[in-house]
Design a protein around this motif. Structure first.
Motif, mmCIF file in Angstrom:
data_model
loop_
_atom_site.group_PDB
_atom_site.id
_atom_site.type_symbol
_atom_site.label_atom_id
_atom_site.label_comp_id
_atom_site.label_asym_id
_atom_site.label_seq_id
_atom_site.Cartn_x
_atom_site.Cartn_y
_atom_site.Cartn_z
ATOM 1 N N GLU A 423 1.227 -8.041 -5.441
ATOM 2 C CA GLU A 423 1.722 -6.848 -4.757
ATOM 3 C C GLU A 423 0.549 -6.005 -4.221
ATOM 4 O O GLU A 423 -0.451 -5.805 -4.907
ATOM 5 C CB GLU A 423 2.557 -6.021 -5.759
ATOM 6 C CG GLU A 423 3.111 -4.714 -5.228
ATOM 7 C CD GLU A 423 4.302 -4.916 -4.299
ATOM 8 O OE1 GLU A 423 4.687 -6.076 -4.036
ATOM 9 O OE2 GLU A 423 4.838 -3.905 -3.819
ATOM 10 N N ILE A 424 0.715 -5.510 -2.993
ATOM 11 C CA ILE A 424 -0.340 -4.681 -2.393
ATOM 12 C C ILE A 424 -0.097 -3.225 -2.743
ATOM 13 O O ILE A 424 1.029 -2.735 -2.665
ATOM 14 C CB ILE A 424 -0.367 -4.844 -0.865
ATOM 15 C CG1 ILE A 424 -0.784 -6.278 -0.505
ATOM 16 C CG2 ILE A 424 -1.321 -3.839 -0.211
ATOM 17 C CD1 ILE A 424 -0.710 -6.583 0.963
ATOM 18 N N ILE A 425 -1.169 -2.519 -3.084
ATOM 19 C CA ILE A 425 -1.064 -1.087 -3.361
ATOM 20 C C ILE A 425 -1.904 -0.337 -2.333
ATOM 21 O O ILE A 425 -3.116 -0.563 -2.215
ATOM 22 C CB ILE A 425 -1.518 -0.765 -4.792
ATOM 23 C CG1 ILE A 425 -0.500 -1.426 -5.744
ATOM 24 C CG2 ILE A 425 -1.598 0.735 -5.048
ATOM 25 C CD1 ILE A 425 -1.053 -1.805 -7.056
ATOM 26 N N ALA A 426 -1.211 0.508 -1.558
ATOM 27 C CA ALA A 426 -1.867 1.193 -0.440
ATOM 28 C C ALA A 426 -2.507 2.489 -0.915
ATOM 29 O O ALA A 426 -2.081 3.076 -1.901
ATOM 30 C CB ALA A 426 -0.847 1.479 0.651
ATOM 31 N N PRO A 427 -3.537 2.943 -0.211
ATOM 32 C CA PRO A 427 -4.217 4.179 -0.593
ATOM 33 C C PRO A 427 -3.434 5.411 -0.129
ATOM 34 O O PRO A 427 -2.543 5.301 0.712
ATOM 35 C CB PRO A 427 -5.530 4.105 0.184
ATOM 36 C CG PRO A 427 -5.177 3.341 1.420
ATOM 37 C CD PRO A 427 -4.123 2.351 1.005
ATOM 38 N N ASN A 428 -3.768 6.569 -0.677
ATOM 39 C CA ASN A 428 -3.255 7.817 -0.129
ATOM 40 C C ASN A 428 -4.049 8.145 1.115
ATOM 41 O O ASN A 428 -5.285 8.091 1.098
ATOM 42 C CB ASN A 428 -3.420 8.949 -1.134
ATOM 43 C CG ASN A 428 -2.476 8.754 -2.310
ATOM 44 O OD1 ASN A 428 -1.327 8.343 -2.133
ATOM 45 N ND2 ASN A 428 -2.980 9.016 -3.508
ATOM 46 N N GLU A 429 -3.321 8.523 2.142
ATOM 47 C CA GLU A 429 -3.972 8.761 3.422
ATOM 48 C C GLU A 429 -5.117 9.777 3.323
ATOM 49 O O GLU A 429 -6.181 9.599 3.916
ATOM 50 C CB GLU A 429 -2.911 9.247 4.409
ATOM 51 C CG GLU A 429 -3.384 9.184 5.828
ATOM 52 C CD GLU A 429 -2.302 9.644 6.785
ATOM 53 O OE1 GLU A 429 -1.125 9.305 6.562
ATOM 54 O OE2 GLU A 429 -2.642 10.346 7.743
ATOM 55 N N GLU A 430 -4.880 10.829 2.517
ATOM 56 C CA GLU A 430 -5.890 11.899 2.495
ATOM 57 C C GLU A 430 -7.169 11.481 1.776
ATOM 58 O O GLU A 430 -8.170 12.187 1.834
ATOM 59 C CB GLU A 430 -5.331 13.217 1.930
ATOM 60 C CG GLU A 430 -4.569 13.139 0.632
ATOM 61 C CD GLU A 430 -3.150 12.557 0.804
ATOM 62 O OE1 GLU A 430 -2.491 12.410 -0.216
ATOM 63 O OE2 GLU A 430 -2.706 12.239 1.928
ATOM 64 N N PRO A 441 -7.174 3.081 -8.272
ATOM 65 C CA PRO A 441 -6.002 2.956 -7.403
ATOM 66 C C PRO A 441 -5.049 4.129 -7.616
ATOM 67 O O PRO A 441 -5.063 4.756 -8.677
ATOM 68 C CB PRO A 441 -5.360 1.644 -7.864
ATOM 69 C CG PRO A 441 -5.877 1.419 -9.236
ATOM 70 C CD PRO A 441 -7.223 2.060 -9.299
ATOM 71 N N PRO A 442 -4.226 4.434 -6.630
ATOM 72 C CA PRO A 442 -3.284 5.547 -6.774
ATOM 73 C C PRO A 442 -2.229 5.264 -7.857
ATOM 74 O O PRO A 442 -1.619 6.204 -8.368
ATOM 75 C CB PRO A 442 -2.624 5.677 -5.405
ATOM 76 C CG PRO A 442 -3.119 4.560 -4.568
ATOM 77 C CD PRO A 442 -4.178 3.822 -5.289
ATOM 78 N N LEU A 443 -2.028 3.987 -8.212
ATOM 79 C CA LEU A 443 -1.067 3.645 -9.273
ATOM 80 C C LEU A 443 -1.787 2.859 -10.359
ATOM 81 O O LEU A 443 -2.645 2.036 -10.052
ATOM 82 C CB LEU A 443 0.043 2.752 -8.723
ATOM 83 C CG LEU A 443 0.844 3.289 -7.536
ATOM 84 C CD1 LEU A 443 1.770 2.178 -7.027
ATOM 85 C CD2 LEU A 443 1.653 4.509 -7.960
ATOM 86 N N GLU A 444 -1.419 3.113 -11.619
ATOM 87 C CA GLU A 444 -2.079 2.383 -12.685
ATOM 88 C C GLU A 444 -1.356 1.095 -13.052
ATOM 89 O O GLU A 444 -1.938 0.171 -13.597
ATOM 90 C CB GLU A 444 -2.228 3.271 -13.925
ATOM 91 C CG GLU A 444 -3.479 4.107 -13.826
ATOM 92 C CD GLU A 444 -3.644 5.012 -15.027
ATOM 93 O OE1 GLU A 444 -3.077 4.701 -16.095
ATOM 94 O OE2 GLU A 444 -4.343 6.038 -14.886
ATOM 95 N N THR A 445 -0.054 1.066 -12.751
ATOM 96 C CA THR A 445 0.693 -0.166 -13.033
ATOM 97 C C THR A 445 1.332 -0.673 -11.753
ATOM 98 O O THR A 445 1.674 0.098 -10.859
ATOM 99 C CB THR A 445 1.818 0.066 -14.057
ATOM 100 O OG1 THR A 445 2.508 1.250 -13.645
ATOM 101 C CG2 THR A 445 1.309 0.235 -15.449
ATOM 102 N N CYS A 446 1.496 -1.988 -11.699
ATOM 103 C CA CYS A 446 2.080 -2.605 -10.515
ATOM 104 C C CYS A 446 3.552 -2.196 -10.413
ATOM 105 O O CYS A 446 4.312 -2.368 -11.372
ATOM 106 C CB CYS A 446 1.952 -4.116 -10.625
ATOM 107 S SG CYS A 446 2.892 -4.994 -9.378
#
Ligand SMILES: [Zn+2]
Ligand SMILES: [Zn+2]
Length: 866
Positions: A423-430, A441-446
């Protein structure tokens, strides 16, 4: 109001270039002001790769771009002309490893050194651009490694991801094991190679000493064989359909399949399919759902799946052939010439390409080819013929774009992925720009499988990802909305580039900018060819035909090199000519001698025996001298006179002026037509011919006598009118030769025109309200002068020697002759007594003092009394 200045005898370009480069900078001559009047014309210049030095291809390309900028500025457009640099790439990494001895494993130090190295190179290249007289505004430069630039690149990828056009997948990809990175389809090419075809026997399962023989160019793939194919119409193998074969060095067996893509005439007509030997193998693997066996590592060795683990691919090939022979499975080896896929985009590599299944990031491209073709077709092409290259490439496209590169110095791909489920985890735009290897990463779990194994992407972007948003970067996209509107959305945008990057830089830019903004980026495109050596082959180290700008610039100067560039043809390759000669004997070295004696020609200008002669540049220098002398002549004569302006008064325009002005009008029209179509060659030839032949050789000769006249009014008018038309020409020449024109302007014209630089001038307009009658009279007098001069020189009479008397017989046309015409002819040819008659009143016998000549094109007979 003449100033205390002198006009030196020679044009000393080295000092003069330095002086004007400094002056232009200090006085903001090339500054862009977005609020200035005029429609904005944006130029999306190619950012050169930061090698540290420009080559002649850059000189050609960027001279043309500078012509575009200068011409459009003169036409009253507000030209936005930034110049950036393409910073990322493998050569930077290699240079840092080599020059500083720093390992890639020391990531931060390594990246810092990359930046340092790039900075140094940019400084050097900027100086070379300046030396060329390049009129970019450096306040708007960009570097693809800047944080601001990275932000735009990463934001564009996030946009693509959000729209579902970006994905990560394991896929057999073109991979260069020499550069240790995947490469895009556009970066590979073909090379003919003398190789071998190995005939290998594969035992049939269940048969006793029964074999079938396959032919292969890549025996090292043996252990990755997952299928064997024959053509369904091939009677030789029909009975073997569905038979099982034993694969040597493994305990596996594979099936024979029938497939109509097999070439019955190649080898034995039966081939093996390995994952992945070539594109056909990839197709069969997916079509028949075959196994995938990967044998190679990313650095070109055999991996743990092979018995030959640890050997290089080449070593493994030798060993396998030996082992097959020992087992009695090698039937024969024949010579075989075939083409192999190589890493062609990087000329220093050119090593074979493999197909490795690796995780890569892809951008969907296949779905959008119609849109790209449409954007390409909507542009105006100069020349039109190159449009087809883009269309053919787009139509043939059946791959998506691999954008990840297994390198360090590049724009990070700003995503994370789950190691367990992908699964891809996208960054926060800001948080952009960011390096996912360095931050959490913005999330710690998938979100899909709840795994905590989240990995920041280590790969970086392909350089074309950086450079395919240059029109947006220069337009301050996402940064300054007003600026973007003015320089992109509402501007006329011009793209100059070489044809060799149509399928990369142009193709990707059209695609990405169109997708990101909903508007195709360009209104027009100007295409240049490559610079070839004198032999017509492309300049390359291996041919020994490279000339560096550093070799010729100090000797000939920018104005000469730019003239060379101006004479190239739009869209075509263009040679940089030279001949070799022996320094001591001055004799040229002939080609056959080079071959016969195997003379190894030197590679640089410091050689003690041989040197190169650059005829094109010698010719250009001659023209510079001609120009310099012409303006110097006007200057010297001006010193004796006193005029306060060079404005035109219609009643002061003489017959000869009228004629030359009307000829200028014609040339101006031609030149404008050529410049509008970026046809530098025709524009420059027209200008140069008119300047040299009409203005210097005929016009100046015919009015020169007035400069020495006692009649002050007459001499003032003459110099004023001459200065005026010479100024018109100077302004246009400024496009091609910015240095000499500025210097002449400063010495001769600034006192009257009073603007800071000739490069702030408008393009000349034509002369209006010229008298038709005067034009004809001027034409006739100039023709007569030209012919009488020729007669004088033919008869061996020195041009400055006075002739006693000339009678011109001009039937029915004498009334056209006025006093001015007579004076022009009489004074220019130096005739004591000039008579114009309808018919001859008395007979003259030709003798040694009197001879008759006819000027046929004018229907004139001339009796010349010496
Ligand atoms: Zn390579
Ligand atoms: Zn997961």
């Amino acid at each position: 109001m003449t100033q205390e200045i002198t006009f030196p005898k020679r044009f000393k370009f080295n000092e003069i270039q330095k002086k004007w480069i400094k002056y232009w900078k200090e006085n903001d001559i090339y500054s862009f002001d977005i609020d200035k009047e005029g429609k904005i014309f944006s130029i999306d210049t190619p950012p050169p790769f930061v090698s540290g030095t420009l080559h002649l291809g850059h000189v050609l390309n960027h001279s043309w771009i500078d012509f575009v900028a200068r011409y459009h500025k003169m036409r009253g457009e507000n030209v936005y002309f930034p110049q950036g640099f393409d910073c990322h790439g493998l050569p930077v990494e290699l240079a840092v490893e080599k020059n500083y001895g720093i390992s890639k494993n020391d990531r931060d130090l390594f990246l810092n050194k990359c930046i340092e190295w790039v900075e140094e190179n940019i400084a050097n290249m900027r100086k070379q651009f300046d030396d060329l007289g390049y009129s970019t505004d450096w306040d708007y430069t960009y570097r693809t490694m800047d944080e601001k630039y990275k932000y735009k690149v990463q934001k564009s990828l996030l946009d693509f991801y959000n729209k579902g056009w970006l994905y990560r997948e394991k896929f057999p990809t073109h991979f260069c094991v020499n550069c240790e990175t995947s490469v895009a389809k556009a970066e590979v090419g073909y090379k003919e190679e003398k190789g071998s075809l190995w005939y290998v026997k594969l035992p049939i399962v269940g048969g006793e000493n029964e074999y079938i023989t396959i032919a292969t160019t890549r025996p090292e793939y043996m252990e990755a064989c997952v299928g064997v194919f024959a053509h369904p119409n091939d009677d030789r193998y029909y009975h073997l359909s569905a038979a099982e074969l034993k694969i040597p060095f493994t305990d596996r067996t594979v099936r024979i399949r029938m497939d109509k893509n097999v070439d019955m005439h190649f080898g034995t007509g039966i081939v093996y399919c390995c994952t992945y030997g070539d594109e056909m193998d990839i197709r069969w693997k997916f079509e028949y759902n075959l196994d995938e066996i990967q044998l190679f590592t990313e650095d070109g060795h055999m991996n743990q799946n092979s018995k030959y683990h640890g050997l290089t691919i080449n070593e493994a090939r030798k060993q396998i052939v030996k082992d097959l022979e020992e087992e009695g499975l090698l039937e024969k080896i024949v010579d075989h010439e075939h083409s192999i896929v190589i890493h062609s985009e990087r000329s220093s590599c050119r090593k074979p390409i493999e197909y490795l299944p690796v995780y890569q990031w892809f951008i969907k491209l296949k779905d959008f080819k119609e849109e790209i073709i449409k954007a390409g077709e909507a542009m105006q092409w100069y020349p039109e013929k190159h449009k087809q290259r883009l269309i053919d490439w787009a139509e043939g496209l059946d791959w998506n774009w691999v954008i990840s590169r297994q390198r360090i110095f590049g724009t990070p791909i700003p995503f994370w992925y789950c190691i367990d489920c992908g699964e891809i985890i996208a960054p926060n735009e800001e948080e952009l720009p960011l390096d996912p290897v360095k931050i959490n990463p913005p999330l710690e779990t998938c979100p899909k499988c709840q795994s905590k194994q989240i990995q920041g992407e280590k790969d970086v972007c392909d350089c074309w990802i950086d450079s395919s948003i240059t029109p947006l970067a220069i337009g301050k996209w996402l940064e300054d909305e007003q600026f973007f509107k003015k320089t992109y959305t509402n501007a006329k945008v011009h793209r100059p580039q070489g044809y060799e990057i149509i399928r990369t830089w142009l193709f990707y830019t059209l695609f990405r900018c169109n997708k990101l903004t909903g508007q195709p980026p360009f209104d027009e495109i100007m295409i240049n060819g490559m610079v070839a050596g004198p032999d017509g082959r492309k300049m390359s180290k291996s041919f020994g035909n490279i000339v560096s700008p550093d070799e010729v610039m100090p000797e000939f100067g920018a104005d000469a090199i730019r003239q060379w560039a101006a004479l190239g043809t739009l869209g075509d390759d263009y040679p940089f000519e030279y001949t070799w000669y022996n320094i001591h004997t001055k004799q040229p070295i002939k080609d056959d001698l080079i071959k016969k004696e195997r003379i190894k020609l030197p590679r640089d200008k410091f050689d003690k025996k041989y040197r190169r002669r650059f005829e094109q540049l010698i010719g250009a220098s001659r023209f510079i001298t001609k120009m310099w002398n012409a303006y110097r002549f006007l200057y010297v004569n001006l010193q004796k006179m006193d005029i306060s302006n060079i404005d035109q008064e219609i009643n002061e325009i003489t017959t000869v002026d009228s004629f030359i002005y009307s000829e200028f009008n014609k040339v101006l029209k031609e030149v404008k037509f050529a410049l509008d179509a970026y046809n530098w060659h025709d524009a420059f030839i027209s200008l140069k011919t008119f300047f040299w032949n009409d203005m210097c050789d005929n016009y100046i000769e015919a009015i020169k006598y007035k400069f020495y006249s006692d009649n002050v009014i007459e001499s003032n008018i003459a110099i004023k009118n001459a200065l005026h038309i010479f100024y018109q020409m100077l302004k246009i020449f400024g496009i091609i030769m910015p240095f000499i024109t500025e210097e002449i302007y400063d010495l001769l014209y600034k006192q009257y025109i009073k603007i800071k630089s000739i490069h702030l001038e408008q393009f000349p307009t034509d002369y209006k309200n010229l008298s038709q009658n005067k034009i004809i009279q001027g034409k006739i007098s100039l023709e007569i002068i030209k012919n009488l001069r020729n007669i004088k020189s033919k008869r061996g009479i020195p041009l400055n020697q006075e002739i006693k008397k000339i009678i011109l017989i001009i039937a029915d046309r004498t009334e056209n002759f006025n006093g001015e015409m007579l004076a022009n002819i009489k004074n220019t040819i130096r005739i004591n007594d000039l008579q114009i008659l309808d018919t001859l009143n008395e007979d003259f016998n030709e003798n040694k003092n009197i001879f008759k000549e006819s000027i046929e094109e004018l229907g004139i007979s001339a009796y010349i009394f010496t």
